[in-house]
Design a protein around this motif. Sequence first.
Motif, PDB file in Angstrom:
ATOM      1  N   ALA A  78      53.637  37.638  28.444  1.00  0.00           N
ATOM      2  CA  ALA A  78      54.088  36.277  28.160  1.00  0.00           C
ATOM      3  C   ALA A  78      55.613  36.208  28.071  1.00  0.00           C
ATOM      4  CB  ALA A  78      53.461  35.790  26.852  1.00  0.00           C
ATOM      5  N   ARG A  79      56.204  37.234  27.469  1.00  0.00           N
ATOM      6  CA  ARG A  79      57.660  37.258  27.316  1.00  0.00           C
ATOM      7  C   ARG A  79      58.366  37.273  28.668  1.00  0.00           C
ATOM      8  NH1 ARG A  79      59.168  42.065  23.789  1.00  0.00           N
ATOM      9  NH2 ARG A  79      57.651  40.954  22.483  1.00  0.00           N
ATOM     10  N   GLN A  80      57.743  37.901  29.659  1.00  0.00           N
ATOM     11  CA  GLN A  80      58.338  37.975  30.993  1.00  0.00           C
ATOM     12  C   GLN A  80      57.877  36.834  31.903  1.00  0.00           C
ATOM     13  OE1 GLN A  80      60.743  40.115  31.377  1.00  0.00           O
ATOM     14  NE2 GLN A  80      60.288  40.914  29.325  1.00  0.00           N
ATOM     15  N   GLY A  81      57.115  35.899  31.366  1.00  0.00           N
ATOM     16  CA  GLY A  81      56.626  34.787  32.166  1.00  0.00           C
ATOM     17  C   GLY A  81      55.534  35.182  33.128  1.00  0.00           C
ATOM     18  N   LEU A  82      54.768  36.228  32.783  1.00  0.00           N
ATOM     19  CA  LEU A  82      53.775  36.761  33.705  1.00  0.00           C
ATOM     20  C   LEU A  82      52.343  36.540  33.236  1.00  0.00           C
ATOM     21  CD1 LEU A  82      55.530  40.190  34.408  1.00  0.00           C
ATOM     22  CD2 LEU A  82      55.573  38.136  35.843  1.00  0.00           C
ATOM     23  N   ARG A  83      52.160  35.963  32.078  1.00  0.00           N
ATOM     24  CA  ARG A  83      50.801  35.713  31.590  1.00  0.00           C
ATOM     25  C   ARG A  83      50.108  34.724  32.525  1.00  0.00           C
ATOM     26  NH1 ARG A  83      49.091  34.704  25.310  1.00  0.00           N
ATOM     27  NH2 ARG A  83      46.856  34.429  25.630  1.00  0.00           N
ATOM     28  N   GLY A  84      48.899  35.065  32.934  1.00  0.00           N
ATOM     29  CA  GLY A  84      48.190  34.231  33.897  1.00  0.00           C
ATOM     30  C   GLY A  84      48.372  34.681  35.325  1.00  0.00           C
ATOM     31  N   GLY A  85      49.182  35.726  35.542  1.00  0.00           N
ATOM     32  CA  GLY A  85      49.388  36.256  36.884  1.00  0.00           C
ATOM     33  C   GLY A  85      48.365  37.312  37.242  1.00  0.00           C
ATOM     34  N   HIS A  86      48.651  38.066  38.293  1.00  0.00           N
ATOM     35  CA  HIS A  86      47.756  39.112  38.776  1.00  0.00           C
ATOM     36  C   HIS A  86      48.186  40.447  38.185  1.00  0.00           C
ATOM     37  CE1 HIS A  86      46.018  41.510  42.433  1.00  0.00           C
ATOM     38  NE2 HIS A  86      45.346  41.716  41.316  1.00  0.00           N
ATOM     39  N   VAL A  87      47.282  41.088  37.439  1.00  0.00           N
ATOM     40  CA  VAL A  87      47.555  42.377  36.808  1.00  0.00           C
ATOM     41  C   VAL A  87      46.680  43.436  37.458  1.00  0.00           C
ATOM     42  CG1 VAL A  87      47.554  43.703  34.664  1.00  0.00           C
ATOM     43  CG2 VAL A  87      48.097  41.253  34.614  1.00  0.00           C
ATOM     44  N   VAL A  88      47.282  44.526  37.872  1.00  0.00           N
ATOM     45  CA  VAL A  88      46.537  45.680  38.374  1.00  0.00           C
ATOM     46  C   VAL A  88      46.527  46.722  37.265  1.00  0.00           C
ATOM     47  CG1 VAL A  88      46.437  47.509  40.093  1.00  0.00           C
ATOM     48  CG2 VAL A  88      47.168  45.209  40.768  1.00  0.00           C
ATOM     49  N   GLU A  89      45.321  47.067  36.798  1.00  0.00           N
ATOM     50  CA  GLU A  89      45.204  48.071  35.743  1.00  0.00           C
ATOM     51  C   GLU A  89      44.708  49.379  36.335  1.00  0.00           C
ATOM     52  OE1 GLU A  89      43.285  49.085  31.393  1.00  0.00           O
ATOM     53  OE2 GLU A  89      42.456  47.397  32.522  1.00  0.00           O
ATOM     54  N   ILE A  90      45.547  50.402  36.264  1.00  0.00           N
ATOM     55  CA  ILE A  90      45.216  51.736  36.752  1.00  0.00           C
ATOM     56  C   ILE A  90      44.691  52.564  35.582  1.00  0.00           C
ATOM     57  CG2 ILE A  90      46.088  53.777  37.931  1.00  0.00           C
ATOM     58  CD1 ILE A  90      46.217  51.242  39.630  1.00  0.00           C
ATOM     59  N   GLY A  91      43.549  53.216  35.771  1.00  0.00           N
ATOM     60  CA  GLY A  91      42.919  53.912  34.653  1.00  0.00           C
ATOM     61  C   GLY A  91      42.315  52.914  33.690  1.00  0.00           C
ATOM     62  N   CYS A  92      41.535  51.984  34.229  1.00  0.00           N
ATOM     63  CA  CYS A  92      41.035  50.852  33.443  1.00  0.00           C
ATOM     64  C   CYS A  92      39.929  51.239  32.481  1.00  0.00           C
ATOM     65  CB  CYS A  92      40.547  49.747  34.370  1.00  0.00           C
ATOM     66  SG  CYS A  92      39.195  50.256  35.465  1.00  0.00           S
ATOM     67  N   GLY A 137      36.882  48.911  30.812  1.00  0.00           N
ATOM     68  CA  GLY A 137      37.168  47.499  31.047  1.00  0.00           C
ATOM     69  C   GLY A 137      37.584  46.689  29.835  1.00  0.00           C
ATOM     70  N   ILE A 138      37.937  47.332  28.727  1.00  0.00           N
ATOM     71  CA  ILE A 138      38.293  46.596  27.509  1.00  0.00           C
ATOM     72  C   ILE A 138      39.552  45.751  27.719  1.00  0.00           C
ATOM     73  CG2 ILE A 138      38.924  46.784  25.080  1.00  0.00           C
ATOM     74  CD1 ILE A 138      36.038  47.550  25.640  1.00  0.00           C
ATOM     75  N   LEU A 139      40.636  46.368  28.202  1.00  0.00           N
ATOM     76  CA  LEU A 139      41.869  45.613  28.420  1.00  0.00           C
ATOM     77  C   LEU A 139      41.675  44.577  29.521  1.00  0.00           C
ATOM     78  CD1 LEU A 139      44.842  45.083  27.834  1.00  0.00           C
ATOM     79  CD2 LEU A 139      45.414  46.886  29.474  1.00  0.00           C
ATOM     80  N   ALA A 140      40.955  44.936  30.580  1.00  0.00           N
ATOM     81  CA  ALA A 140      40.696  43.976  31.666  1.00  0.00           C
ATOM     82  C   ALA A 140      39.995  42.734  31.137  1.00  0.00           C
ATOM     83  CB  ALA A 140      39.858  44.639  32.752  1.00  0.00           C
ATOM     84  N   ARG A 141      39.049  42.935  30.236  1.00  0.00           N
ATOM     85  CA  ARG A 141      38.342  41.794  29.632  1.00  0.00           C
ATOM     86  C   ARG A 141      39.304  40.888  28.872  1.00  0.00           C
ATOM     87  NH1 ARG A 141      34.689  43.730  25.022  1.00  0.00           N
ATOM     88  NH2 ARG A 141      36.727  43.729  23.983  1.00  0.00           N
ATOM     89  N   GLU A 142      40.201  41.480  28.076  1.00  0.00           N
ATOM     90  CA  GLU A 142      41.142  40.675  27.295  1.00  0.00           C
ATOM     91  C   GLU A 142      42.152  39.969  28.191  1.00  0.00           C
ATOM     92  OE1 GLU A 142      40.494  40.216  24.040  1.00  0.00           O
ATOM     93  OE2 GLU A 142      38.744  41.420  24.603  1.00  0.00           O
ATOM     94  N   LEU A 143      42.561  40.617  29.261  1.00  0.00           N
ATOM     95  CA  LEU A 143      43.494  39.987  30.198  1.00  0.00           C
ATOM     96  C   LEU A 143      42.859  38.783  30.881  1.00  0.00           C
ATOM     97  CD1 LEU A 143      45.008  43.218  31.793  1.00  0.00           C
ATOM     98  CD2 LEU A 143      46.268  41.545  30.427  1.00  0.00           C
ATOM     99  N   THR A 144      41.606  38.916  31.295  1.00  0.00           N
ATOM    100  CA  THR A 144      40.943  37.784  31.960  1.00  0.00           C
ATOM    101  C   THR A 144      40.712  36.643  30.977  1.00  0.00           C
ATOM    102  OG1 THR A 144      38.774  38.829  31.610  1.00  0.00           O
ATOM    103  CG2 THR A 144      39.841  39.209  33.715  1.00  0.00           C
ATOM    104  N   ARG A 145      40.389  36.969  29.738  1.00  0.00           N
ATOM    105  CA  ARG A 145      40.231  35.914  28.730  1.00  0.00           C
ATOM    106  C   ARG A 145      41.519  35.133  28.518  1.00  0.00           C
ATOM    107  NH1 ARG A 145      36.732  39.137  24.034  1.00  0.00           N
ATOM    108  NH2 ARG A 145      34.685  38.946  25.051  1.00  0.00           N
ATOM    109  N   ALA A 146      42.664  35.809  28.738  1.00  0.00           N
ATOM    110  CA  ALA A 146      43.965  35.160  28.584  1.00  0.00           C
ATOM    111  C   ALA A 146      44.415  34.449  29.858  1.00  0.00           C
ATOM    112  CB  ALA A 146      45.011  36.189  28.171  1.00  0.00           C
ATOM    113  N   GLY A 147      43.571  34.469  30.912  1.00  0.00           N
ATOM    114  CA  GLY A 147      43.878  33.709  32.116  1.00  0.00           C
ATOM    115  C   GLY A 147      44.415  34.498  33.278  1.00  0.00           C
TER     116      GLY A 147
END
Length: 242
Positions: A31-45, A48-58
């Motif tokens: 959010a601080r970098q203006g990237l919340r809601g963008g496309h995130v690539v998670e390596i070593g996911c 899926g815990i972090l992926a779930r929270e990222l999708t919940r945040a948009g």
Amino acid sequence: MHYRDDLTHIHHQGFSEFAESAAPGVLALLARQGLRGGHVVEIGCGTGILARELTRAGSTVTGVDLSQSMIELARTTAPGVSFSVGSFDTVAIPPCDAVVAMGEVLNHGTFAGVRTFVAHAAEALRPGGLLLFDVAERSPVAAREETRLGGDDWSVIAINESDGRTLRRRVLTFRRIGEEIRRDEERHDLELYDRGEVLSLLREHAFRVQVRRSYGTIRLPKGHAVYMALTPGTGAPKKPQH
């Protein structure tokens, strides 16, 4: 292969708290970098815990992990996320706003592999994009540590032995399947990295870098560091902030 079925189950049941607790810090950085809601690539996911929270945040999330068992569970944890099996040093990273590799992911390889990964991330990230990862670092002191933990249907013994430049982790798992106690053992060899070399590598690719000890309020163990690296340019929010 690392993280077979039993260790994956144990990791999800007993060690998901780290990803859950670190997620707000990751979201705040995006959010601080203006990237919340963008496309995130998670390596070593992982599962899926972090992926779930990222999708919940948009955010739109692409998840990659070397463990087939992890990926199968991640698809249940975070439905709708695009998951695939792959290694951090060979995966083709699609164009994105952020690349995240949380939880010693890059230590499960070599520094040559990290070089390849950073180069791929630099090519994939849009201007103002974020590369966020943590690593276990080198130490002048050799060490040995044994940890025992257990849950309702599992227990695990992890034995870490380090010479300061590498870490060998022996993981013994015990899991109840019906009336049976199933035993398995995995050995993980991790390469430890020098902070100066990591910083030099990131700066070779024009990243602006900050080194931290935490994801938000979640502080990493001694000897670990979080690298927050930004590509040149200015990011812009991809969706309205919530």
